[in-house]
Motif scaffolding. Structure first.
Motif, PDB file in Angstrom:
ATOM      1  N   ALA A  33       0.908  -1.161   0.051  1.00  0.00           N
ATOM      2  CA  ALA A  33       0.010   0.118  -0.109  1.00  0.00           C
ATOM      3  C   ALA A  33       0.862   1.304   0.120  1.00  0.00           C
ATOM      4  CB  ALA A  33      -1.087   0.125   1.175  1.00  0.00           C
ATOM      5  N   LEU A  34       1.866   1.316   0.755  1.00  0.00           N
ATOM      6  CA  LEU A  34       2.844   2.501   1.033  1.00  0.00           C
ATOM      7  C   LEU A  34       4.000   2.646  -0.034  1.00  0.00           C
ATOM      8  CD1 LEU A  34       2.586   2.676   4.643  1.00  0.00           C
ATOM      9  CD2 LEU A  34       1.235   3.833   3.404  1.00  0.00           C
ATOM     10  N   GLY A  35       4.544   1.221  -0.335  1.00  0.00           N
ATOM     11  CA  GLY A  35       5.697   1.301  -0.876  1.00  0.00           C
ATOM     12  C   GLY A  35       6.915   1.516  -0.199  1.00  0.00           C
ATOM     13  N   SER A  36       8.287   1.280  -1.044  1.00  0.00           N
ATOM     14  CA  SER A  36       9.396   1.166  -0.018  1.00  0.00           C
ATOM     15  C   SER A  36      10.094   2.513   0.676  1.00  0.00           C
ATOM     16  CB  SER A  36      10.544   0.688  -0.917  1.00  0.00           C
ATOM     17  OG  SER A  36      10.815   1.504  -1.943  1.00  0.00           O
ATOM     18  N   ALA A  37       9.314   3.673   0.142  1.00  0.00           N
ATOM     19  CA  ALA A  37       9.561   4.869   0.906  1.00  0.00           C
ATOM     20  C   ALA A  37       9.191   4.821   2.429  1.00  0.00           C
ATOM     21  CB  ALA A  37       9.204   6.105   0.419  1.00  0.00           C
ATOM     22  N   TRP A  38       8.359   3.975   2.783  1.00  0.00           N
ATOM     23  CA  TRP A  38       7.795   3.973   4.055  1.00  0.00           C
ATOM     24  C   TRP A  38       8.193   2.834   4.690  1.00  0.00           C
ATOM     25  CZ3 TRP A  38       5.440   8.143   6.102  1.00  0.00           C
ATOM     26  CH2 TRP A  38       5.137   9.140   4.739  1.00  0.00           C
ATOM     27  N   LEU A  39       9.462   2.143   4.383  1.00  0.00           N
ATOM     28  CA  LEU A  39      10.122   0.846   4.840  1.00  0.00           C
ATOM     29  C   LEU A  39       9.947   0.842   6.577  1.00  0.00           C
ATOM     30  CD1 LEU A  39      11.365  -1.502   4.563  1.00  0.00           C
ATOM     31  CD2 LEU A  39      13.468  -0.541   4.583  1.00  0.00           C
ATOM     32  N   VAL A  40      10.423   1.983   7.160  1.00  0.00           N
ATOM     33  CA  VAL A  40      10.851   1.939   8.708  1.00  0.00           C
ATOM     34  C   VAL A  40       9.235   1.955   9.064  1.00  0.00           C
ATOM     35  CG1 VAL A  40      11.538   3.298  10.702  1.00  0.00           C
ATOM     36  CG2 VAL A  40      13.024   2.886   8.510  1.00  0.00           C
ATOM     37  N   LEU A  41       8.294   2.748   8.663  1.00  0.00           N
ATOM     38  CA  LEU A  41       6.783   2.620   9.222  1.00  0.00           C
ATOM     39  C   LEU A  41       6.182   1.383   8.971  1.00  0.00           C
ATOM     40  CD1 LEU A  41       4.460   4.192  10.229  1.00  0.00           C
ATOM     41  CD2 LEU A  41       3.740   4.744   7.945  1.00  0.00           C
ATOM     42  N   SER A  42       6.540   0.658   7.768  1.00  0.00           N
ATOM     43  CA  SER A  42       5.841  -0.569   7.624  1.00  0.00           C
ATOM     44  C   SER A  42       6.650  -1.658   8.688  1.00  0.00           C
ATOM     45  CB  SER A  42       6.226  -0.974   6.100  1.00  0.00           C
ATOM     46  OG  SER A  42       5.470  -0.218   5.132  1.00  0.00           O
ATOM     47  N   GLN A  43       7.849  -1.451   8.774  1.00  0.00           N
ATOM     48  CA  GLN A  43       8.585  -2.398   9.697  1.00  0.00           C
ATOM     49  C   GLN A  43       7.988  -2.318  11.189  1.00  0.00           C
ATOM     50  OE1 GLN A  43      10.612  -4.807  10.085  1.00  0.00           O
ATOM     51  NE2 GLN A  43      11.700  -4.490  12.099  1.00  0.00           N
ATOM     52  N   SER A  44       7.984  -0.914  11.502  1.00  0.00           N
ATOM     53  CA  SER A  44       7.562  -0.614  13.082  1.00  0.00           C
ATOM     54  C   SER A  44       6.141  -1.100  13.356  1.00  0.00           C
ATOM     55  CB  SER A  44       7.903   0.760  13.270  1.00  0.00           C
ATOM     56  OG  SER A  44       9.072   1.210  13.211  1.00  0.00           O
ATOM     57  N   THR A  45       5.154  -0.831  12.313  1.00  0.00           N
ATOM     58  CA  THR A  45       3.756  -1.201  12.573  1.00  0.00           C
ATOM     59  C   THR A  45       3.732  -2.537  12.620  1.00  0.00           C
ATOM     60  OG1 THR A  45       2.954   0.803  11.622  1.00  0.00           O
ATOM     61  CG2 THR A  45       1.402  -0.793  11.524  1.00  0.00           C
ATOM     62  N   SER A  46       4.281  -3.240  11.579  1.00  0.00           N
ATOM     63  CA  SER A  46       4.159  -4.704  11.477  1.00  0.00           C
ATOM     64  C   SER A  46       4.593  -5.276  12.895  1.00  0.00           C
ATOM     65  CB  SER A  46       4.712  -5.305  10.439  1.00  0.00           C
ATOM     66  OG  SER A  46       6.101  -5.073  10.063  1.00  0.00           O
ATOM     67  N   PHE A  47       5.815  -4.692  13.144  1.00  0.00           N
ATOM     68  CA  PHE A  47       6.346  -5.324  14.579  1.00  0.00           C
ATOM     69  C   PHE A  47       5.416  -5.076  15.644  1.00  0.00           C
ATOM     70  CE2 PHE A  47       8.945  -5.006  18.239  1.00  0.00           C
ATOM     71  CZ  PHE A  47      10.077  -6.105  18.068  1.00  0.00           C
ATOM     72  N   ALA A  48       4.835  -4.048  15.629  1.00  0.00           N
ATOM     73  CA  ALA A  48       3.870  -3.889  16.763  1.00  0.00           C
ATOM     74  C   ALA A  48       2.679  -5.053  16.886  1.00  0.00           C
ATOM     75  CB  ALA A  48       3.314  -2.383  16.868  1.00  0.00           C
ATOM     76  N   CYS A  49       2.325  -5.199  15.697  1.00  0.00           N
ATOM     77  CA  CYS A  49       1.183  -6.282  15.483  1.00  0.00           C
ATOM     78  C   CYS A  49       1.484  -7.641  15.958  1.00  0.00           C
ATOM     79  CB  CYS A  49       0.760  -6.278  14.110  1.00  0.00           C
ATOM     80  SG  CYS A  49      -0.141  -4.948  13.691  1.00  0.00           S
ATOM     81  N   GLY A  50       2.949  -7.944  15.671  1.00  0.00           N
ATOM     82  CA  GLY A  50       3.565  -9.207  16.018  1.00  0.00           C
ATOM     83  C   GLY A  50       3.845  -9.102  17.577  1.00  0.00           C
ATOM     84  N   PHE A  51       4.102  -7.934  18.163  1.00  0.00           N
ATOM     85  CA  PHE A  51       4.388  -8.043  19.656  1.00  0.00           C
ATOM     86  C   PHE A  51       3.258  -8.331  20.298  1.00  0.00           C
ATOM     87  CE2 PHE A  51       3.696  -5.234  23.291  1.00  0.00           C
ATOM     88  CZ  PHE A  51       4.716  -5.572  23.936  1.00  0.00           C
ATOM     89  N   VAL A  52       2.007  -7.724  19.849  1.00  0.00           N
ATOM     90  CA  VAL A  52       0.619  -8.177  20.598  1.00  0.00           C
ATOM     91  C   VAL A  52       0.415  -9.602  20.661  1.00  0.00           C
ATOM     92  CG1 VAL A  52      -1.711  -7.847  20.802  1.00  0.00           C
ATOM     93  CG2 VAL A  52      -0.228  -5.887  20.396  1.00  0.00           C
ATOM     94  N   VAL A  53       0.321 -10.182  19.315  1.00  0.00           N
ATOM     95  CA  VAL A  53       0.288 -11.577  19.327  1.00  0.00           C
ATOM     96  C   VAL A  53       1.221 -12.280  20.096  1.00  0.00           C
ATOM     97  CG1 VAL A  53       0.408 -13.822  17.784  1.00  0.00           C
ATOM     98  CG2 VAL A  53      -0.848 -11.283  16.942  1.00  0.00           C
ATOM     99  N   SER A  54       2.519 -11.909  20.043  1.00  0.00           N
ATOM    100  CA  SER A  54       3.643 -12.701  20.709  1.00  0.00           C
ATOM    101  C   SER A  54       3.361 -12.587  22.205  1.00  0.00           C
ATOM    102  CB  SER A  54       4.969 -12.237  20.230  1.00  0.00           C
ATOM    103  OG  SER A  54       5.906 -12.885  21.035  1.00  0.00           O
ATOM    104  N   PHE A  55       3.439 -11.425  22.726  1.00  0.00           N
ATOM    105  CA  PHE A  55       3.091 -11.108  24.259  1.00  0.00           C
ATOM    106  C   PHE A  55       2.072 -12.171  24.583  1.00  0.00           C
ATOM    107  CE2 PHE A  55       1.486  -9.370  28.020  1.00  0.00           C
ATOM    108  CZ  PHE A  55       2.574  -9.369  29.014  1.00  0.00           C
ATOM    109  N   LEU A  56       0.837 -11.977  23.958  1.00  0.00           N
ATOM    110  CA  LEU A  56      -0.371 -12.934  24.721  1.00  0.00           C
ATOM    111  C   LEU A  56      -0.267 -14.144  24.460  1.00  0.00           C
ATOM    112  CD1 LEU A  56      -3.280 -10.531  23.158  1.00  0.00           C
ATOM    113  CD2 LEU A  56      -2.320 -10.733  25.794  1.00  0.00           C
ATOM    114  N   MET A  57       0.258 -14.739  23.760  1.00  0.00           N
ATOM    115  CA  MET A  57       0.369 -16.192  23.169  1.00  0.00           C
ATOM    116  C   MET A  57       1.714 -16.817  24.286  1.00  0.00           C
ATOM    117  SD  MET A  57      -0.102 -17.107  19.418  1.00  0.00           S
ATOM    118  CE  MET A  57      -0.195 -18.863  19.821  1.00  0.00           C
TER     119      MET A  57
END
Length: 128
Positions: free
Chosen positions: A29-53
């Motif tokens: 959706a955003l393209g490679s110019a938004w690499l750090v935002l994509s990395q950080s947002t996806s990391f946060a999603c994984g964080f929630v799943v990981s912590f709870l499990m």
């Protein structure tokens, strides 16, 4: 009963799948110019799943969720910074494809998390 390490692998796989799918969607959706935002947002999603499990299923923790979340969050912050730096290095300097770089970074982070989680973050029940 399933061994804890196997539960950790399944939990990590679930969190990794959530993180990777969000990353792919954001990069599309955003393209490679938004690499750090994509990395950080996806990391946060994984964080929630990981912590709870990890808290409820892998380590079956009986410790204070607030203190565990604080320790887990501190480790996640370190992982996020190192992950973002690794992504930039792999993509911008080593010219690795962004989706392959994300996969490599996720593997690097997972490699050191099990020991840290089991020793410093979660307080397992006896016999878990």
């Amino acid at each position: 009963m399933m061994p804890r390490f196997v539960r950790f692998l399944l939990s990590g796989g679930s969190a990794a799948a959530a993180e990777y799918l969000v990353f792919i969607a954001l990069q599309s959706a955003l393209g490679s110019a938004w690499l750090v935002l994509s990395q950080s947002t996806s990391f946060a999603c994984g964080f929630v799943v990981s912590f709870l499990m990890n808290r409820h299923w892998v380590f079956r923790s009986q410790g204070s969720w607030r203190s565990e979340l604080a320790r887990y969050g501190a480790l996640a912050a370190i992982n996020l910074v190192l992950g973002n730096l690794a992504m930039l290095l792999l993509v911008d300097h080593l010219h690795l494809h962004v989706l392959l770089a994300k996969f490599v970074v996720m593997g690097m982070i997972a490699a050191w998390n099990y020991l840290i989680f089991s020793r410093l973050v979660f307080k397992p029940t006896t016999g878990a």
